[in-house]
Design a protein around this motif. Sequence first.
Motif, PDB file in Angstrom:
ATOM      1  N   PHE A  15      54.695   4.494  16.513  1.00  0.00           N
ATOM      2  CA  PHE A  15      53.957   5.201  15.473  1.00  0.00           C
ATOM      3  C   PHE A  15      52.464   5.144  15.758  1.00  0.00           C
ATOM      4  N   LEU A  16      51.801   6.313  15.769  1.00  0.00           N
ATOM      5  CA  LEU A  16      50.368   6.385  16.011  1.00  0.00           C
ATOM      6  C   LEU A  16      49.610   5.836  14.805  1.00  0.00           C
ATOM      7  N   VAL A  17      48.719   4.905  15.064  1.00  0.00           N
ATOM      8  CA  VAL A  17      47.927   4.295  13.997  1.00  0.00           C
ATOM      9  C   VAL A  17      46.894   5.305  13.502  1.00  0.00           C
ATOM     10  N   GLY A  18      46.809   5.442  12.197  1.00  0.00           N
ATOM     11  CA  GLY A  18      45.887   6.387  11.581  1.00  0.00           C
ATOM     12  C   GLY A  18      46.515   7.736  11.296  1.00  0.00           C
ATOM     13  N   ARG A  19      47.561   8.092  12.054  1.00  0.00           N
ATOM     14  CA  ARG A  19      48.263   9.363  11.826  1.00  0.00           C
ATOM     15  C   ARG A  19      49.631   9.128  11.207  1.00  0.00           C
ATOM     16  N   GLU A  20      50.398   8.193  11.786  1.00  0.00           N
ATOM     17  CA  GLU A  20      51.758   7.952  11.325  1.00  0.00           C
ATOM     18  C   GLU A  20      51.920   6.586  10.655  1.00  0.00           C
ATOM     19  N   ALA A  21      50.993   5.699  10.902  1.00  0.00           N
ATOM     20  CA  ALA A  21      51.036   4.355  10.303  1.00  0.00           C
ATOM     21  C   ALA A  21      49.619   3.934   9.935  1.00  0.00           C
ATOM     22  N   ARG A  22      49.489   3.371   8.755  1.00  0.00           N
ATOM     23  CA  ARG A  22      48.175   2.906   8.307  1.00  0.00           C
ATOM     24  C   ARG A  22      47.885   1.525   8.865  1.00  0.00           C
ATOM     25  N   PRO A  23      46.635   1.234   9.188  1.00  0.00           N
ATOM     26  CA  PRO A  23      46.277  -0.140   9.540  1.00  0.00           C
ATOM     27  C   PRO A  23      46.563  -1.049   8.345  1.00  0.00           C
ATOM     28  N   GLY A  24      46.860  -2.297   8.606  1.00  0.00           N
ATOM     29  CA  GLY A  24      47.123  -3.249   7.543  1.00  0.00           C
ATOM     30  C   GLY A  24      48.101  -4.312   7.985  1.00  0.00           C
ATOM     31  N   THR A  25      48.454  -5.181   7.070  1.00  0.00           N
ATOM     32  CA  THR A  25      49.396  -6.267   7.340  1.00  0.00           C
ATOM     33  C   THR A  25      50.765  -5.867   6.813  1.00  0.00           C
ATOM     34  N   TYR A  26      51.773  -6.037   7.661  1.00  0.00           N
ATOM     35  CA  TYR A  26      53.145  -5.642   7.346  1.00  0.00           C
ATOM     36  C   TYR A  26      54.085  -6.821   7.558  1.00  0.00           C
ATOM     37  N   ARG A  27      55.198  -6.801   6.834  1.00  0.00           N
ATOM     38  CA  ARG A  27      56.221  -7.838   6.985  1.00  0.00           C
ATOM     39  C   ARG A  27      57.591  -7.175   7.095  1.00  0.00           C
ATOM     40  N   SER A  28      58.389  -7.682   8.040  1.00  0.00           N
ATOM     41  CA  SER A  28      59.777  -7.268   8.180  1.00  0.00           C
ATOM     42  C   SER A  28      60.648  -8.480   7.885  1.00  0.00           C
ATOM     43  N   ALA A  29      61.790  -8.252   7.255  1.00  0.00           N
ATOM     44  CA  ALA A  29      62.719  -9.342   6.953  1.00  0.00           C
ATOM     45  C   ALA A  29      63.425  -9.842   8.214  1.00  0.00           C
ATOM     46  N   GLY A  30      63.227  -9.149   9.335  1.00  0.00           N
ATOM     47  CA  GLY A  30      63.816  -9.583  10.603  1.00  0.00           C
ATOM     48  C   GLY A  30      64.670  -8.500  11.220  1.00  0.00           C
ATOM     49  N   PRO A  31      65.580  -8.905  12.113  1.00  0.00           N
ATOM     50  CA  PRO A  31      66.416  -7.940  12.826  1.00  0.00           C
ATOM     51  C   PRO A  31      67.280  -7.105  11.881  1.00  0.00           C
ATOM     52  N   SER A  32      67.542  -5.866  12.312  1.00  0.00           N
ATOM     53  CA  SER A  32      68.384  -4.980  11.511  1.00  0.00           C
ATOM     54  C   SER A  32      69.867  -5.274  11.713  1.00  0.00           C
ATOM     55  N   GLU A  33      70.210  -6.017  12.759  1.00  0.00           N
ATOM     56  CA  GLU A  33      71.599  -6.389  13.019  1.00  0.00           C
ATOM     57  C   GLU A  33      71.688  -7.879  13.308  1.00  0.00           C
TER      58      GLU A  33
END
Length: 86
Positions: A15-33
């Motif tokens: 994802f292109l930063v500024g176009r498709e994703a905003r700068p900032g802090t993100y968290r993922s719960a972990g693996p999808s599988e």
Amino acid sequence: MEQATASQIPGDGTFLVGREARPGTYRSAGPSEALADCYWARLKGTTGDLSEVIANGSGKGPATITVLATDKAFQTSGCQTWKRLS
């Protein structure tokens, strides 16, 4: 492929930063599988060359990353949705 929004980034894609994703802090719960790894990378380019990786990581648990406005792109694979914290 899912689209990024102002508050989240899908767990797979580049994802292109500024176009498709905003700068900032993100968290993922972990693996999808189960038994898989969640991989992420902050990139200074999108050619796929390893020299473009600013920082990256992978793991089997939750992850928190900060995407900077100076990053060109954010890449993620095998992760649950990244939710913006700030």
